[in-house]
Design a protein around this motif. Structure first.
Motif, short mmCIF file in Angstrom:
data_model
loop_
_atom_site.label_atom_id
_atom_site.label_comp_id
_atom_site.label_asym_id
_atom_site.label_seq_id
_atom_site.Cartn_x
_atom_site.Cartn_y
_atom_site.Cartn_z
N VAL A 198 0.71 -1.12 0.07
CA VAL A 198 -0.10 0.06 -0.03
C VAL A 198 0.99 1.29 0.04
O VAL A 198 0.34 2.33 -0.60
CB VAL A 198 -1.04 0.11 1.18
N HIS A 199 1.91 1.14 0.59
CA HIS A 199 2.88 2.43 0.78
C HIS A 199 3.83 2.62 -0.51
O HIS A 199 4.67 3.76 -0.94
CB HIS A 199 3.74 2.39 1.80
N ASP B 48 1.17 4.07 -6.24
CA ASP B 48 0.51 5.43 -6.46
C ASP B 48 -1.14 5.34 -6.11
O ASP B 48 -1.69 6.16 -5.87
CB ASP B 48 0.71 5.80 -7.81
N ALA B 49 -1.85 4.09 -6.39
CA ALA B 49 -3.16 3.97 -5.97
C ALA B 49 -3.52 2.45 -5.84
O ALA B 49 -2.78 1.59 -6.54
CB ALA B 49 -3.89 4.62 -7.10
N VAL C 275 -6.54 1.01 2.82
CA VAL C 275 -5.86 2.41 2.36
C VAL C 275 -6.29 3.52 3.49
O VAL C 275 -5.65 4.52 3.58
CB VAL C 275 -6.33 2.91 1.01
N THR D 288 -3.88 5.84 5.32
CA THR D 288 -2.48 5.80 4.71
C THR D 288 -2.23 6.78 3.73
O THR D 288 -0.92 7.04 3.75
CB THR D 288 -2.28 4.34 4.10
N THR E 273 -2.78 6.69 0.81
CA THR E 273 -2.68 6.25 -0.71
C THR E 273 -4.29 6.11 -1.33
O THR E 273 -5.09 5.63 -0.46
CB THR E 273 -2.18 4.70 -0.60
#
Length: 300
Positions: free
Chosen positions: A56-57, A60-61, A78, A81, A83
């Motif tokens: 998730v980090h 970009d999505a 997400v 986060t 994101t």
């Protein structure tokens, strides 16, 4: 053009198999635009969620292709986060996408929304009475009354599929359902009542277009709490269809209040949120403003 990296999770069974086809079309659109696509589709939702959390980090999505259940998976990955979440609505019920003004059953247009990169910050709802280290979230509506009992009944059947299973569950439960005693707390204020239907909403609809809280907004920092008081079975049968049009709110048995933190308690009911099993009551939830960044059309 900056090359971006998208993680994609597809529910191939969404929309009676449409998810697989729409997922392929949306993924092709993202790749054709020159971006990297990491397919995280897995054998089980739990596996897909674990894989998405691990990346998730580093993307970009996160893009989910399916109905509200898969959106719920994405929200749980997400939320908080930073994101962004992209949604390609491909399910039988697409209520979160509808509340957000996203394209429904149009995978190329939904992929174009992702590619445009416009981020809208909206609220998400976090469970606060759970001992798990990882909190559970939802974006749309939590149901904890007749509607939840119908969900639990329908999910116990393997046939029929889609909306018909839900309709048959209504027919099964409606003649025997009676008001339940509830204890609610809204921002610490107790509310003891009997009710047929209870919903704690961030979005405006659930169940594939039932506008249970038609004035709810996903960016106002508030939850809309709907309580339908005691009704006879014939009266409930008359009121329930009006929910699809949002015309039930003027009925004298219907109350809608707003709060930031809600506790909902009664015996023998399993709550559902975004159409997914959330857990037996009691539950306590709170709205977290701007916890979710969604890729959405400007002005949606």
């Amino acid at each position: 053009m900056q090359r971006r990296r998208f993680a994609v999770v597809v529910n191939p069974t969404s929309g009676r198999g449409a998810g697989r086809r729409m997922g392929a079309r949306a993924t092709a659109r993202l790749a054709a635009a020159g971006h990297d696509v990491v397919d995280l589709t897995s054998q089980t939702p739990a596996e897909a969620e674990d894989r998405a959390r691990s990346l998730v980090h580093d993307v970009d999505a996160l893009v989910v292709v399916g109905g509200d259940g898969l959106v719920n998976l994405g929200v749980n990955v997400v939320a908080g986060t930073g994101t962004p979440l992209g949604v390609v609505a491909a399910g039988t019920g697409n209520d979160v996408a509808d509340s957000l003004g996203l394209p429904v059953s149009r995978p190329e247009q939904a992929a174009d929304v992702v590619l445009a990169g416009h981020v809208r910050e909206v609220d998400a709802v976090r469970r606060t009475d759970d001992d798990h280290r990882t909190p559970r979230w939802y974006a749309g509506v939590l149901c904890g009354g007749f509607d939840a009992i119908v969900n639990e009944r329908a999910n116990g059947w393997v046939w029929p599929r889609g909306r018909m299973r839900y309709n048959l569950a209504i027919a099964r439960e409606l003649p025997v359902f009676r008001p339940l005693p509830y204890r609610l707390e809204l921002d610490g204020e107790p509310w003891v009542t009997e009710a047929m239907l209870v919903a704690v909403a961030n979005g405006r609809s659930y169940g594939g277009g039932m506008r249970v809280t038609p004035d709810a907004r996903m960016d106002d920092g508030l939850l809309d709490v709907l309580v339908v008081g005691p009704l006879s079975v014939p009266a409930l049968a008359r009121v329930f269809p009006k929910v699809f049009r949002g015309e039930h709110t003027s009925h004298p048995a219907v109350t809608i209040r707003r709060a930031r933190r809600v506790r909902l308690e009664t015996a023998g009911v399993v709550a559902y949120a975004d159409g997914e099993r959330f857990g037996p009551l009691p539950v306590e939830v709170e709205v977290v403003p701007s916890a979710l960044r969604v890729l959405a059309p400007p002005g949606a």
